[in-house]
Write a protein that holds these residues in place. Structure first.
Motif, short mmCIF file in Angstrom:
data_model
loop_
_atom_site.label_atom_id
_atom_site.label_comp_id
_atom_site.label_asym_id
_atom_site.label_seq_id
_atom_site.Cartn_x
_atom_site.Cartn_y
_atom_site.Cartn_z
N VAL A 94 0.82 -1.21 0.00
CA VAL A 94 0.00 0.00 0.00
C VAL A 94 0.86 1.26 0.00
CG1 VAL A 94 -1.72 1.31 1.32
CG2 VAL A 94 -1.96 -1.14 1.09
N SER A 95 2.08 1.16 0.50
CA SER A 95 2.92 2.35 0.61
C SER A 95 3.27 2.94 -0.75
CB SER A 95 4.21 2.02 1.37
OG SER A 95 4.98 1.06 0.67
N SER A 96 3.04 2.19 -1.84
CA SER A 96 3.30 2.72 -3.17
C SER A 96 2.17 3.62 -3.66
CB SER A 96 3.49 1.57 -4.16
OG SER A 96 2.33 0.74 -4.20
N SER A 97 1.08 3.71 -2.86
CA SER A 97 -0.07 4.52 -3.23
C SER A 97 0.05 5.93 -2.67
CB SER A 97 -1.36 3.89 -2.71
OG SER A 97 -2.46 4.76 -2.87
N THR A 98 -0.36 6.89 -3.50
CA THR A 98 -0.51 8.25 -3.00
C THR A 98 -1.64 8.26 -1.97
OG1 THR A 98 0.15 9.13 -5.14
CG2 THR A 98 -0.98 10.65 -3.66
N VAL A 99 -1.47 9.09 -0.95
CA VAL A 99 -2.47 9.15 0.13
C VAL A 99 -3.01 10.57 0.24
CG1 VAL A 99 -2.86 8.91 2.61
CG2 VAL A 99 -1.34 7.32 1.43
N GLU A 100 -4.34 10.66 0.39
CA GLU A 100 -4.94 11.94 0.77
C GLU A 100 -5.37 11.82 2.21
OE1 GLU A 100 -6.53 14.50 -3.02
OE2 GLU A 100 -7.99 13.46 -1.76
N ALA A 101 -4.87 12.72 3.05
CA ALA A 101 -5.14 12.67 4.48
C ALA A 101 -6.08 13.80 4.87
CB ALA A 101 -3.84 12.77 5.26
N PHE A 102 -7.09 13.45 5.66
CA PHE A 102 -8.05 14.41 6.20
C PHE A 102 -8.03 14.23 7.71
CE2 PHE A 102 -9.24 13.27 1.96
CZ PHE A 102 -9.74 14.42 1.35
N VAL A 103 -7.29 15.07 8.41
CA VAL A 103 -7.10 14.91 9.85
C VAL A 103 -7.87 16.00 10.59
CG1 VAL A 103 -5.43 14.78 11.73
CG2 VAL A 103 -4.84 13.87 9.49
N LEU A 104 -8.78 15.57 11.45
CA LEU A 104 -9.60 16.50 12.23
C LEU A 104 -9.07 16.57 13.66
CD1 LEU A 104 -13.13 15.39 11.01
CD2 LEU A 104 -12.00 17.55 10.46
N GLN A 105 -8.83 17.81 14.11
CA GLN A 105 -8.40 18.06 15.48
C GLN A 105 -9.19 19.25 16.04
OE1 GLN A 105 -4.10 18.21 14.01
NE2 GLN A 105 -3.83 17.66 16.15
N SER A 106 -9.21 19.35 17.33
CA SER A 106 -9.81 20.52 17.95
C SER A 106 -8.99 21.76 17.60
CB SER A 106 -9.86 20.34 19.47
OG SER A 106 -10.24 21.56 20.09
N ASP A 107 -9.63 22.92 17.68
CA ASP A 107 -8.91 24.16 17.42
C ASP A 107 -8.08 24.60 18.62
OD1 ASP A 107 -11.14 24.75 19.00
OD2 ASP A 107 -11.28 26.80 18.24
N GLN A 108 -8.18 23.82 19.73
CA GLN A 108 -7.41 24.13 20.92
C GLN A 108 -6.59 22.91 21.32
OE1 GLN A 108 -9.83 25.94 24.09
NE2 GLN A 108 -11.44 26.29 22.57
N PRO A 109 -5.40 23.12 21.88
CA PRO A 109 -4.53 21.99 22.22
C PRO A 109 -4.96 21.27 23.48
CG PRO A 109 -3.51 24.05 22.88
CD PRO A 109 -4.76 24.43 22.15
N GLY A 110 -4.49 20.02 23.59
CA GLY A 110 -4.65 19.25 24.83
C GLY A 110 -6.09 18.89 25.15
N GLU A 111 -6.29 18.50 26.42
CA GLU A 111 -7.60 18.02 26.84
C GLU A 111 -8.67 19.10 26.77
OE1 GLU A 111 -9.30 16.48 31.04
OE2 GLU A 111 -7.75 15.18 30.17
N ARG A 112 -8.30 20.36 27.00
CA ARG A 112 -9.33 21.41 26.96
C ARG A 112 -9.93 21.54 25.57
NH1 ARG A 112 -4.63 24.68 27.05
NH2 ARG A 112 -4.48 26.17 25.31
N GLY A 113 -9.16 21.13 24.53
CA GLY A 113 -9.68 21.18 23.18
C GLY A 113 -10.83 20.21 22.94
N LEU A 114 -10.93 19.18 23.77
CA LEU A 114 -12.02 18.22 23.62
C LEU A 114 -13.38 18.85 23.87
CD1 LEU A 114 -10.31 15.18 25.41
CD2 LEU A 114 -10.62 15.49 22.94
N TYR A 115 -13.39 19.97 24.61
CA TYR A 115 -14.64 20.66 24.92
C TYR A 115 -14.98 21.75 23.89
CZ TYR A 115 -14.21 18.58 29.60
OH TYR A 115 -14.08 17.71 30.66
#
Length: 548
Positions: free
Chosen positions: A473-494
């Motif tokens: 699979v590593s020979s395939s191009t990958v499109e990554a869509f990574v979702l994270q909070s706009d704030q760092p750490g545990e407080r970002g979970l809220y």
């Protein structure tokens, strides 16, 4: 010949500024060191995964991810006009194809009260849908009033004292216009608590509603009742499963009298998750009514919204309870009606209207995405999210009709994930590995050419994960869509905001969504998954036989 892929996932500590940069322009909460509070290095955890790309293990409905509009919106009919908002229609279109279920607790207190008139105010079944738009001043007024209305609805829910709701042709017109112009397929929930003296369903009000809908040529499907296991608590009425099945049979007979609805969908019984007498209701219903429904529906929530905690939303043990409940329902349905489709007709994170400050924040995405992945793998055909718009705190859009994190997650799922479910198995001696949750589907062929696969990934841990991809699979191009909070750490979970590859997602204007672009990565052996993140990795050139 089977193509088996071996993926190795390892939790790694990542030094700030190291060459192992996390996906996305801004790594956010995943960019910190892997040292714990004592300054020592965290122990890495290794996970090995087998993936079979040769054939699909299941195929879900193309409308697998569907949504609901809670019937509470019609408790005061004027609030139905919110469905004519250009913003809400723009947001709805991005979730198609999908069913839209109109129902919930208050559907069993709603009575159709026709006024004998029809106002052609742009709210019609006109397929062009031109001119259907809520004036901005009226939208602002209704949004403010809706905030107060929700307090009244919450009080009714707490006291379990519900008043009868009369609705007119206007509610039906507005609802059908919304689904028709958004491209969704409407399922209307009928009142099952209208009973005769001998406790059979009184169909006279439903007949009147069906006749009106047929006169307007409204194509739609139907349900009867919501959570019959709670009728006694809500209304002092007890209906057993076999009688419920007979009621559905009566509704099917009523539908068969109509040229428009004789072949329309009928779904039920929308029973709560299996335990105690709910199983008896389900068994009785299946015995007398399974043959007349197109799919058997049930409801699922993980926790009680009144006492749910942040830990509950991140607990793999809590997430895994879905397996037990789903298998129980599937077992009961297959015993009586093998091959019958099974749907989650209503579902979200926490019952009781959701968990305030959790069900409408970034952390809710872990329960939602895991339910979508696990439900498809287990054999559910459709999953209906409570709620697109309505009362409670588990909605996809807020009181200002702005999208919340779970909305953006849902749109990405729609665009990237296809209906074919592929086999994926994880192996590890470490319990912590359960915090990396993985599911695999063929990619959506409207977005990618055939053969591409989408890896649905989530990292419930405060530590980043590293995905090592084998040569196949590593020979395939990958499109990554990574979702994270706009704030760092545990407080970002809220947080009620979310970043896609480092960019905060928000509407451009009321009629325009932002470009949801992936991060194009060249073929490589390693991918990084940040702490507390949700991601879709699309292997564009995987050439999976199951997806050709």
């Amino acid at each position: 010949m089977n193509r088996v892929v071996l993926l190795s996932l390892c939790f790694l500590w990542t030094r700030t500024g190291s060459s192992h940069r996390l996906l996305g322009p801004d790594s956010g909460s995943g960019s910190g060191s892997g040292r714990n509070s004592s300054g020592s290095l965290d122990v890495s955890v290794s996970v090995s995964v087998d993936v079979d790309l040769s054939s699909a293990i299941r195929r879900v409905d193309r409308r697998y991810l569907s949504v609901t509009v809670d019937a509470s919106l019609a408790a005061e009919e004027r609030f139905m006009y919110l469905l004519s908002s250009p913003k809400i229609r723009t947001l709805a279109k991005a979730l198609t194809p999908a069913f839209l279920r109109f129902g919930g607790t208050r559907q069993d207190f709603m009575v159709f009260t026709p006024q004998g008139f029809h106002k052609d105010s742009g709210v019609t079944a006109d397929p062009s849908c031109d001119g259907v738009e809520l004036p901005s001043w009226l939208e602002d007024k209704l949004k403010k009033e809706w905030t107060q209305q929700q307090l009244i609805l919450m009080k009714e829910d707490l006291q379990r004292k519900y008043t009868r709701v009369k609705f007119t042709e206007s509610t039906v017109d507005l609802l059908h216009s919304f689904t028709n112009c958004s491209g969704m397929d409407l399922i209307f929930g009928l009142n099952a608590l209208l009973r005769t003296a001998d406790n059979r369903w009184n169909s006279s009000n439903a007949r009147s509603l069906l006749q009106y809908c047929e006169s307007r040529r409204y194509r739609m499907s139907w349900e009867l009742g919501n959570e019959p296991n709670s009728y006694e608590k809500k209304a002092g009425i007890r209906v057993d499963g076999e009688q419920l099945g007979r009621d559905f049979t009566h509704l099917r007979e009523l539908m068969s009298e109509s040229k428009l609805y004789r072949d329309a969908g009928l779904y039920g019984p929308d029973v709560g998750q299996p335990r105690d007498h709910r199983i008896d209701i389900l068994k009785g219903f299946l015995k007398s009514g399974a043959r007349v429904v197109n799919a058997c529906t049930w409801h699922h929530y993980y926790v009680n919204g009144r006492d749910a905690s942040l830990d509950d939303f991140l607990d793999p043990v809590v997430l895994d309870t879905l397996t037990v409940k789903t298998n129980k329902v599937l077992q009961e349905v297959n015993l009586v009606s093998p091959g019958k489709k099974v749907w989650l007709g209503e579902t979200s994170s926490a019952y009781g209207g959701g968990a305030a400050g959790l069900s409408d924040t970034f952390v809710a995405g872990f329960m939602w995405l895991d339910k979508l992945g696990l439900g498809a793998a287990l054999g559910l055909d459709v999953v209906m999210r409570q709620v697109f718009v309505g009362s409670g705190s588990y909605h996809l859009v807020d009181d200002n009709l702005d999208p919340l994190p779970d909305y953006w997650l849902s749109v990405l799922y729609k665009r990237l994930v296809g209906p074919e479910v592929l086999k994926i198995e994880a192996f590890s001696n470490f319990v912590q590995s359960k915090r990396v949750r993985l599911y695999l589907h063929c990619s959506n062929t409207k977005s990618y050419r055939r053969g591409a696969v989408t890896l649905i990934s989530m990292n419930l841990s405060k530590k980043p994960a590293r995905i090592s991809v084998p040569a196949l699979v590593s020979s395939s191009t990958v499109e990554a869509f990574v979702l994270q909070s706009d704030q760092p750490g545990e407080r970002g979970l809220y947080s009620r905001s979310v970043k896609l590859n480092g960019e905060v997602l928000k509407m451009v204007d009321d009629k325009t969504l932002p470009d949801l672009k992936g991060s194009r990565l060249p073929p490589a052996k390693h991918l990084q998954l940040p702490a507390y993140s949700l991601a879709f990795f699309v292997f564009i050139e995987a050439q999976a036989a199951a997806c050709q």
